[in-house]
Design a protein around this motif. Structure first.
Motif, PDB file in Angstrom:
ATOM      1  N   ARG A  39       8.728 -32.996 -33.666  1.00  0.00           N
ATOM      2  CA  ARG A  39       8.830 -31.665 -33.052  1.00  0.00           C
ATOM      3  C   ARG A  39       9.621 -30.736 -33.981  1.00  0.00           C
ATOM      4  N   VAL A  41      11.419 -26.597 -34.019  1.00  0.00           N
ATOM      5  CA  VAL A  41      11.830 -25.452 -33.209  1.00  0.00           C
ATOM      6  C   VAL A  41      12.025 -24.250 -34.124  1.00  0.00           C
ATOM      7  N   GLU A  44      11.102 -18.399 -32.314  1.00  0.00           N
ATOM      8  CA  GLU A  44      10.206 -17.984 -31.228  1.00  0.00           C
ATOM      9  C   GLU A  44      10.243 -18.946 -30.045  1.00  0.00           C
ATOM     10  N   HIS A  45      10.801 -20.127 -30.248  1.00  0.00           N
ATOM     11  CA  HIS A  45      10.861 -21.104 -29.157  1.00  0.00           C
ATOM     12  C   HIS A  45      12.149 -20.984 -28.337  1.00  0.00           C
ATOM     13  N   ARG A  55      10.231 -24.944 -25.189  1.00  0.00           N
ATOM     14  CA  ARG A  55       9.012 -24.913 -25.992  1.00  0.00           C
ATOM     15  C   ARG A  55       9.342 -25.359 -27.410  1.00  0.00           C
ATOM     16  N   TRP A  56       8.347 -25.902 -28.101  1.00  0.00           N
ATOM     17  CA  TRP A  56       8.519 -26.335 -29.482  1.00  0.00           C
ATOM     18  C   TRP A  56       7.139 -26.474 -30.119  1.00  0.00           C
ATOM     19  N   GLY A  57       7.112 -26.738 -31.412  1.00  0.00           N
ATOM     20  CA  GLY A  57       5.860 -26.957 -32.112  1.00  0.00           C
ATOM     21  C   GLY A  57       5.761 -28.396 -32.588  1.00  0.00           C
ATOM     22  N   CYS A  95      14.268 -27.685 -37.555  1.00  0.00           N
ATOM     23  CA  CYS A  95      14.248 -26.306 -37.086  1.00  0.00           C
ATOM     24  C   CYS A  95      14.208 -25.342 -38.267  1.00  0.00           C
TER      25      CYS A  95
END
Length: 377
Positions: A39, A41, A44-45, A55-57, A95
């Motif tokens: 994951r 971050v 924008e998260h 939220r995360w990517g 991140c």
């Protein structure tokens, strides 16, 4: 000596610099996936005012971030600090370089769980903003943040303060969960409404005749109501401004559908006399067998945006609206449905108000702590 430094602190408290008790994590991973981080971050998260990361990517989707964070560490957005983005990680990941990863130096001096609340105070954000450089994307830096001074309570006071803050944060989480559940409840009610047992369906065009509103120069309209311009102007995406003229046929509350744009199909109700632009649709005629509020509920439930035409300039036409089939129960049953959906709105307003007041209370406790207020916690 500053006024802050002259302030008399409680016994056992002392004034410290942020860098005395907090350190900047410099852990890096050049191969996040290989190192077990799936994951990431970005700024924008992080949601302003929310200490949770919701939220995360996915690293597998491609990302160049290398800063590593672990559960319990604090993520602080150093870019555009005025956006007030700070959160506590409850999972490991990588991140953005625009996020500082912070942790307490010694848990016996500063409880790790208090750090995010310190970072969330107005004083800390004011310091971060005041030490930021750059015009388009101002950033602060660790050296400046490390110089931030605050009152550090004795460990006994820290534990007591943490208990208060944790209780407040738990309440915030519960309120957020309740608010997040409302759209699910509303969607469930809409599904049930559109499939009412034993109620015949009719095409919207058989019970209402929608037409476009009338053109008006929206760019010339004041954006706030006044004694001279009290009449709201409804456009394709809500209220576009205010005017002094009421459009014929809009004296009573009526249905408005956004006609043009990515959000076309959004359906709302006017509150009374208004103007409706040619970027929106409204029913010029309606059957007495249906209430406007009930029609609006059914149209929202039908998700008109899914039926939009075109990609470059999407729109909803009268023909699309008129072909939609909705149930038309007795007027008394429509009133019941209107009341049920209104209660969701009332509940949402109440929960949002409680969420705001609870967050304010949590922040007040944190502010009193960092200020070392003698009559505070």
């Amino acid at each position: 000596m500053s006024d802050k430094n002259k302030q008399i602190l409680k016994p056992g408290w002392r004034r410290v610099k942020f860098g005395d008790v907090v350190r900047l994590s410099k852990a890096r991973s050049q191969e996040p996936l290989t190192d077990g981080f799936d994951r990431y971050v970005g700024l924008e998260h992080l949601e302003p005012g929310d200490l949770r990361i919701r939220r995360w990517g996915n690293v597998a989707d491609g990302v160049t971030f290398t800063s590593v964070f672990q559960p319990g560490q604090v993520l602080f957005g150093k870019r555009r600090a005025y956006q007030r983005k700070v959160a506590v990680a409850d999972f490991a990941g990588v991140c953005s370089g625009d996020i500082y990863v912070l942790e307490t130096k010694d848990a016996l001096v500063l409880l790790p769980e208090l750090l995010p609340f310190i970072c969330q105070t107005d004083a800390f954000f004011d310091h971060a903003v005041g030490t930021s450089a750059g015009s388009l994307s101002p950033r602060t830096n660790w050296t400046s943040l490390a110089g931030f001074e605050f009152a550090l309570p004795a460990m006994k006071e820290q534990r007591r303060t943490l208990a208060l803050l944790s209780a407040g944060l738990s309440t915030v989480d519960e309120l957020r969960s309740a608010i997040d559940a409302l759209p699910i409840l509303r969607r469930s009610m809409e599904t049930r409404l559109l499939s009412m047992d034993g109620v015949p369906k009719q095409k919207v065009g058989d019970i209402a005749k929608f037409t476009s509103g009338r053109g008006i120069r929206v760019s010339d309209l004041p954006k706030a109501p006044s004694d001279m311009n009290p009449v709201p102007v409804h456009g394709g995406n809500g209220i576009s401004g205010y005017t002094d003229i009421v459009m014929d046929g809009t004296s009573e509350p009526t249905v408005v559908i956004g006609r043009v744009g990515q959000f076309c199909g959004v359906t709302s109700m006017t509150a009374g006399p208004c103007w409706i632009t040619d970027n929106a649709l409204y029913p010029a005629k309606m059957s007495p067998d249906i209430q406007p509020e009930f029609l609006a509920i059914c149209l929202r439930a039908s998700n008109l945006n899914r039926s939009k035409l075109g990609e470059y300039l999407p729109l909803i036409t009268q023909e699309v609206v008129h072909k939609i089939e909705i149930p038309v129960p007795a007027l008394s049953d429509q009133s019941v449905a209107i009341t049920e959906f209104a209660q969701i709105g009332v509940a949402e307003t109440s929960l949002m108000s409680r969420l705001s007041s609870t967050r304010s209370l949590v922040m007040q406790v944190a502010i009193q702590m960092v200020e070392g207020s003698s009559d505070g916690i």
